[in-house]
Design a protein around this motif. Sequence first.
Motif, PDB file in Angstrom:
ATOM      1  N   THR A 162       0.793  -1.192   0.037  1.00  0.00           N
ATOM      2  CA  THR A 162      -0.170   0.061  -0.066  1.00  0.00           C
ATOM      3  C   THR A 162       0.901   1.192   0.143  1.00  0.00           C
ATOM      4  O   THR A 162       0.507   2.148  -0.603  1.00  0.00           O
ATOM      5  N   ALA A 163       1.907   1.276   0.754  1.00  0.00           N
ATOM      6  CA  ALA A 163       2.937   2.483   0.768  1.00  0.00           C
ATOM      7  C   ALA A 163       3.258   2.607  -0.828  1.00  0.00           C
ATOM      8  O   ALA A 163       3.474   3.652  -1.128  1.00  0.00           O
ATOM      9  N   ALA A 164       3.761   1.741  -1.326  1.00  0.00           N
ATOM     10  CA  ALA A 164       4.219   1.753  -2.784  1.00  0.00           C
ATOM     11  C   ALA A 164       3.068   2.513  -3.708  1.00  0.00           C
ATOM     12  O   ALA A 164       3.431   2.997  -4.558  1.00  0.00           O
ATOM     13  N   SER A 165       1.693   2.025  -3.360  1.00  0.00           N
ATOM     14  CA  SER A 165       0.774   2.489  -4.143  1.00  0.00           C
ATOM     15  C   SER A 165       0.708   3.926  -4.259  1.00  0.00           C
ATOM     16  O   SER A 165       0.464   4.644  -5.069  1.00  0.00           O
ATOM     17  N   HIS A 166       0.625   4.253  -2.656  1.00  0.00           N
ATOM     18  CA  HIS A 166       0.348   5.710  -2.571  1.00  0.00           C
ATOM     19  C   HIS A 166       1.572   6.666  -2.216  1.00  0.00           C
ATOM     20  O   HIS A 166       1.372   7.754  -2.331  1.00  0.00           O
ATOM     21  N   GLY A 167       2.581   6.059  -2.323  1.00  0.00           N
ATOM     22  CA  GLY A 167       3.883   7.100  -2.140  1.00  0.00           C
ATOM     23  C   GLY A 167       3.828   7.785  -0.831  1.00  0.00           C
ATOM     24  O   GLY A 167       4.047   8.885  -0.799  1.00  0.00           O
ATOM     25  N   ARG A 168       3.524   7.163   0.141  1.00  0.00           N
ATOM     26  CA  ARG A 168       3.406   7.584   1.528  1.00  0.00           C
ATOM     27  C   ARG A 168       4.600   7.209   2.348  1.00  0.00           C
ATOM     28  O   ARG A 168       5.074   6.272   2.098  1.00  0.00           O
ATOM     29  N   VAL A 169       4.990   7.787   3.431  1.00  0.00           N
ATOM     30  CA  VAL A 169       5.730   7.292   4.629  1.00  0.00           C
ATOM     31  C   VAL A 169       4.911   6.589   5.466  1.00  0.00           C
ATOM     32  O   VAL A 169       3.858   7.149   6.079  1.00  0.00           O
ATOM     33  N   PHE A 170       5.382   5.329   5.912  1.00  0.00           N
ATOM     34  CA  PHE A 170       4.468   4.462   6.755  1.00  0.00           C
ATOM     35  C   PHE A 170       5.377   4.189   7.986  1.00  0.00           C
ATOM     36  O   PHE A 170       6.731   3.822   7.902  1.00  0.00           O
ATOM     37  N   ILE A 171       4.699   4.283   9.028  1.00  0.00           N
ATOM     38  CA  ILE A 171       5.450   3.841  10.145  1.00  0.00           C
ATOM     39  C   ILE A 171       4.658   2.522  10.859  1.00  0.00           C
ATOM     40  O   ILE A 171       3.527   2.579  10.993  1.00  0.00           O
ATOM     41  N   VAL A 172       5.516   1.427  11.076  1.00  0.00           N
ATOM     42  CA  VAL A 172       4.770   0.343  11.717  1.00  0.00           C
ATOM     43  C   VAL A 172       5.485   0.313  13.084  1.00  0.00           C
ATOM     44  O   VAL A 172       6.539   0.210  13.271  1.00  0.00           O
ATOM     45  N   GLU A 173       4.820   0.377  14.128  1.00  0.00           N
ATOM     46  CA  GLU A 173       5.108   0.324  15.432  1.00  0.00           C
ATOM     47  C   GLU A 173       5.182  -1.267  15.939  1.00  0.00           C
ATOM     48  O   GLU A 173       4.085  -1.891  15.877  1.00  0.00           O
ATOM     49  N   ILE A 174       6.426  -1.618  16.518  1.00  0.00           N
ATOM     50  CA  ILE A 174       6.406  -3.023  16.716  1.00  0.00           C
ATOM     51  C   ILE A 174       6.590  -2.950  18.380  1.00  0.00           C
ATOM     52  O   ILE A 174       7.229  -2.200  19.023  1.00  0.00           O
ATOM     53  N   LEU A 211       9.006   2.864   8.051  1.00  0.00           N
ATOM     54  CA  LEU A 211       9.837   2.701   9.445  1.00  0.00           C
ATOM     55  C   LEU A 211       9.379   1.775  10.201  1.00  0.00           C
ATOM     56  O   LEU A 211       8.078   1.592  10.349  1.00  0.00           O
ATOM     57  N   ALA A 212      10.210   0.875  10.900  1.00  0.00           N
ATOM     58  CA  ALA A 212       9.876   0.040  12.016  1.00  0.00           C
ATOM     59  C   ALA A 212      10.457   0.630  13.089  1.00  0.00           C
ATOM     60  O   ALA A 212      11.678   0.829  13.439  1.00  0.00           O
ATOM     61  N   VAL A 213       9.383   0.847  14.275  1.00  0.00           N
ATOM     62  CA  VAL A 213       9.632   1.686  15.216  1.00  0.00           C
ATOM     63  C   VAL A 213       9.455   0.752  16.364  1.00  0.00           C
ATOM     64  O   VAL A 213       8.083   0.342  16.688  1.00  0.00           O
ATOM     65  N   ALA A 214      10.309   0.780  17.390  1.00  0.00           N
ATOM     66  CA  ALA A 214       9.833  -0.142  18.578  1.00  0.00           C
ATOM     67  C   ALA A 214       9.002   0.730  19.483  1.00  0.00           C
ATOM     68  O   ALA A 214       8.980   1.973  19.299  1.00  0.00           O
ATOM     69  N   GLU A 215       8.135   0.272  20.356  1.00  0.00           N
ATOM     70  CA  GLU A 215       7.181   0.768  21.230  1.00  0.00           C
ATOM     71  C   GLU A 215       8.032   1.788  22.040  1.00  0.00           C
ATOM     72  O   GLU A 215       7.657   2.861  22.632  1.00  0.00           O
ATOM     73  N   GLY A 216       9.216   1.358  22.568  1.00  0.00           N
ATOM     74  CA  GLY A 216      10.264   1.946  23.364  1.00  0.00           C
ATOM     75  C   GLY A 216      11.230   2.923  22.573  1.00  0.00           C
ATOM     76  O   GLY A 216      12.057   3.300  23.471  1.00  0.00           O
ATOM     77  N   THR A 245       0.687   2.367  11.446  1.00  0.00           N
ATOM     78  CA  THR A 245       0.014   1.125  11.940  1.00  0.00           C
ATOM     79  C   THR A 245       0.698   0.519  13.127  1.00  0.00           C
ATOM     80  O   THR A 245       1.769   0.249  13.448  1.00  0.00           O
ATOM     81  N   VAL A 246      -0.264  -0.052  13.892  1.00  0.00           N
ATOM     82  CA  VAL A 246       0.118  -0.658  15.071  1.00  0.00           C
ATOM     83  C   VAL A 246      -0.468  -1.972  15.109  1.00  0.00           C
ATOM     84  O   VAL A 246      -1.583  -2.209  15.656  1.00  0.00           O
ATOM     85  N   PRO A 247       0.440  -2.880  14.921  1.00  0.00           N
ATOM     86  CA  PRO A 247      -0.194  -4.419  14.901  1.00  0.00           C
ATOM     87  C   PRO A 247      -0.655  -4.895  16.509  1.00  0.00           C
ATOM     88  O   PRO A 247      -1.558  -5.600  16.799  1.00  0.00           O
ATOM     89  N   GLY A 248       0.116  -4.209  17.198  1.00  0.00           N
ATOM     90  CA  GLY A 248      -0.056  -4.291  18.759  1.00  0.00           C
ATOM     91  C   GLY A 248      -0.071  -5.922  19.172  1.00  0.00           C
ATOM     92  O   GLY A 248       0.699  -6.657  18.861  1.00  0.00           O
ATOM     93  N   HIS A 249      -1.219  -6.397  19.960  1.00  0.00           N
ATOM     94  CA  HIS A 249      -1.135  -7.798  20.426  1.00  0.00           C
ATOM     95  C   HIS A 249      -1.535  -8.761  19.408  1.00  0.00           C
ATOM     96  O   HIS A 249      -1.362  -9.858  20.052  1.00  0.00           O
TER      97      HIS A 249
END
Length: 360
Positions: free
Chosen positions: A166-178, A228-233, A280-284
């Motif tokens: 989806t990031a590639a389609s829209h040309g956006r910056v995405f953050i996934v919080e892990i 971006l893969a960003v840790a909770e901490g 995006t936060v996949p969370g639990h």
Amino acid sequence: MKRVGFLTSGGDCQALNATMRGVAKGLYHIYGDEVEIIGFEDGYKGLMYANYHAMNRSDFSGILTKGGTMLGTSRQPFKLMREPDENGLDKVELMKHTYYKLKLDALVVLGGNGSQKTANLLSGEGLNVIGLPKTIDNDLWGTDMTFGFQSAVDIATNAIDYIHTTAASHGRVFIVEIMGHKAGWLTLHAGIAGGADIILLPEMPYDLDKVVQKITERTKGGSRFSILAVAEGAISKEDAALPKKEYKQKLKERAAKYPSVAYEIGAKIQEKTGQEIRVTVPGHMQRGGTPVPYDRVISSRIGAHAAEMIDRGKFGRLVVMKNNVITDITLSESAGRLKTVDPESDIVKEAALLGISFGI
Ligand code: F6P
């Protein structure tokens, strides 16, 4: 007749049932019908308040692939263990009372850092305890691998994979919080496996300008998106320099403004770059579902090893994996120590060589 208690404590993960199955199968193999397994409900709470049930062979059948924990779990913070419960009762004495009343020969604790500290405390009080290394964070000191970690890596990587398209389609910056407040193992592994452009870990305080620089370079180089893969901490270098008390206050203020760290970082990047950001936060979800085959294998091995330890009367120890060998160390050696990502480690250097930015 041997009597062995099982409990699962702290945050759940995918291979708890698989590990209990491993111990049980090992025990049934060694003792046949001369073993009784007692399952304590909801972690240490079950041991404190004598909430338990007898388990039998059929309880351990068909659970290798089943996520969660059939015993239930709860968080019972170690720092409160020496404080009386709401009725003024001593929690440690309550646990000892249940253990002795049931005439247990051993207690098997499936848990992460805090839970193993309590296991160590109980061992110091004279109970025959064996700890088994659980956590999706892989931050338990003394073991190369904890069960649950690889299953969570799988889910977090999938999240990044989905975001990629989806990031590639829209040309956006995405953050996934892990997940991972103190240790960035999960973010590091999922970030590399998912092809993230930037990875932010608690162990490596980031410089926002460096993060922005990486995104800008990618945009100039013709990349339509950045992930971006960003840790909770994840923590900025400015925040990392704050005294603990001030940082805690800052976290309180942040909680009033943003749902989590990724949103704060996203807002700052948006402000600096003018680019559209999504979080995006996949969370639990990362703790859910079925264990991957790797976890099923190590849980089974860890379980079998624990059964053998019970037979040999080897207690006060944590089962660990070292260089692919399942072995054990004293609970006291691991207790209170965290295994974190070393910024100078090979894996970090290799990731940097791939062009991944750690924002430093
Ligand atoms: O320790 C496992 C873990 O999933 C961490 O990665 C996360 O920070 C924390 O537990 C979340 O805890 P809770 O389930 O209590 O919200």
